[in-house]
Design an enzyme around this catalytic site. Structure first.
Site, PDB file in Angstrom:
ATOM      1  N   GLY A 262     -11.492  37.693 -12.249  1.00 42.13           N
ATOM      2  CA  GLY A 262     -12.172  37.880 -10.972  1.00 42.13           C
ATOM      3  C   GLY A 262     -13.456  38.679 -11.068  1.00 42.13           C
ATOM      4  O   GLY A 262     -14.130  38.890 -10.062  1.00 42.13           O
ATOM      5  N   ASP A 263     -13.800  39.114 -12.258  1.00 42.16           N
ATOM      6  CA  ASP A 263     -14.957  40.007 -12.405  1.00 42.16           C
ATOM      7  C   ASP A 263     -16.268  39.322 -12.040  1.00 42.16           C
ATOM      8  O   ASP A 263     -16.609  38.263 -12.569  1.00 42.16           O
ATOM      9  CB  ASP A 263     -15.037  40.500 -13.853  1.00 42.16           C
ATOM     10  CG  ASP A 263     -16.153  41.490 -14.053  1.00 42.16           C
ATOM     11  OD1 ASP A 263     -15.964  42.651 -13.692  1.00 42.16           O
ATOM     12  OD2 ASP A 263     -17.226  41.091 -14.536  1.00 42.16           O
TER      13      ASP A 263
END
Length: 309
Positions: A262-263
């Site tokens: 999700g970065d």
DNA sequence: ATCCAGGTTCGGG
DNA sequence: CCCGAACATGGA
């Protein structure tokens, strides 16, 4: 040069300097570039090919300057002359931060056929995943960095470090350690709010500090677990979600397959590298991660590195 | 002014 | 289980 160890020395000494042979596929300059990515970093500095950092060893704080000379990394203690035990600890610390015991050959072999990573591996050959050996510091850095831009995150960290971290004054400069969990556990949410920490960030930090200072969760205990169990243990901490757990596994536990899908930095790096007009979907990221297995952590780190201006 | 930042928790469907 | 909202503020 005088041998520091009789048989199979890991390093040599000359005066108080420690000479550590570097492995193949190591590029100190690339590592320094990553370490120097923010001018607001409060826990170390980079200048003239030197990395300068205050390190806490059992009982003492040692200010070290790390540079490269030939095929050696030179660790120079600036404020004290370490004894043999401390020398060993310093070497262990540098091995850990620069991930020098890892053979990157298989990583580069694996990425040869990957269009995205193949290029980055060529550009950044020898870059090591720079670690954060201290679990508490790694956890705090996650919490601080959540959902805000990195510039602001560094400022928030700086206020905490300058106010609560141990300071060493040396030749006109101040050097700091990251505050201990015990000290942060004793802070109030209000105190952190004054420094523009959101109420949730502040309460996450104090809560994690309590757990760490009570020894409920330790780096050693996490290292003994499987990666999956370590991830679950980390996520039991309030304020540590999927992304943060993977970040800590990457930077502190050295789990090679850690992958913070999700970065937003990871997503932007891929977008830029592939020339997309939108950020990649999670499903696409997961597919890339499968192709990178078991080198997801290194792939992520190289992509982060590609974002440095 | 508006949108995006190294996300996570919480409440609701 | 999945989804949107709230969180707080800086930088571009």
């Amino acid at each position: 040069m005088v041998s520091a160890a009789k048989a199979n020395p890991r390093y040599y000494t000359e005066g108080s300097d420690l000479y550590l042979p570097v492995p193949c596929a190591f590029d100190f300059t690339q590592c320094l570039k990553f370490l120097n990515r923010s001018h607001h970093e409060s826990l170390h500095s980079v200048a003239d090919g030197h990395w300068v950092k205050l390190v806490r060893l059992a009982g003492t704080s040692v200010l070290i300057q790390v540079s490269e000379s030939g095929s050696f990394l030179v660790i120079r203690p600036l404020n004290t002359v370490p004894n043999r035990l401390q020398q060993d600890a310093l070497v262990d610390y540098i091995l850990e931060v620069f991930d020098l015991n890892r053979d990157l050959g298989p990583f580069y072999d694996h990425m040869k056929t990957d269009p995205l990573m193949g290029k980055l591996c060529g550009q950044y050959y020898g870059l090591r995943l720079l670690g954060i050996p201290d679990l508490f510091e790694a956890l705090c850095w996650c919490i601080i960095g959540q959902q805000i831009n990195l510039t602001f995150a560094y400022k928030l960290k700086q206020r905490l470090v300058f106010s609560k971290g141990e300071k060493l004054h040396f030749r006109g400069e101040d050097y700091f350690l990251f505050p201990s969990a015990r000290v942060v556990a004793g802070m109030s949410v209000e105190e952190l709010s004054k420094w523009q920490y959101s109420a949730s960030k502040a309460s996450y930090l104090v809560g994690v500090a309590r757990e760490i200072s009570q020894g409920i969760i330790t780096r050693d205990s996490l290292l003994k677990m499987s990666a999956e169990d370590a991830r679950k243990s980390l996520m039991r901490l309030r304020g540590i979600g999927e992304w943060s757990a993977h970040y800590v596994m990457m930077k502190c536990l050295r789990v090679n397959t850690a992958y913070p899908v999700g970065d937003v930095g990871l997503q932007n790096a891929i977008k830029i590298q592939k020339g997309l007009h939108k950020k990649p979907l999670t499903s696409e990221l997961l597919k890339m991660g499968e192709n990178w297995h078991p080198w997801q952590a290194y792939a992520t780190f190289y992509l982060w590195h590609s974002l440095i201006k």
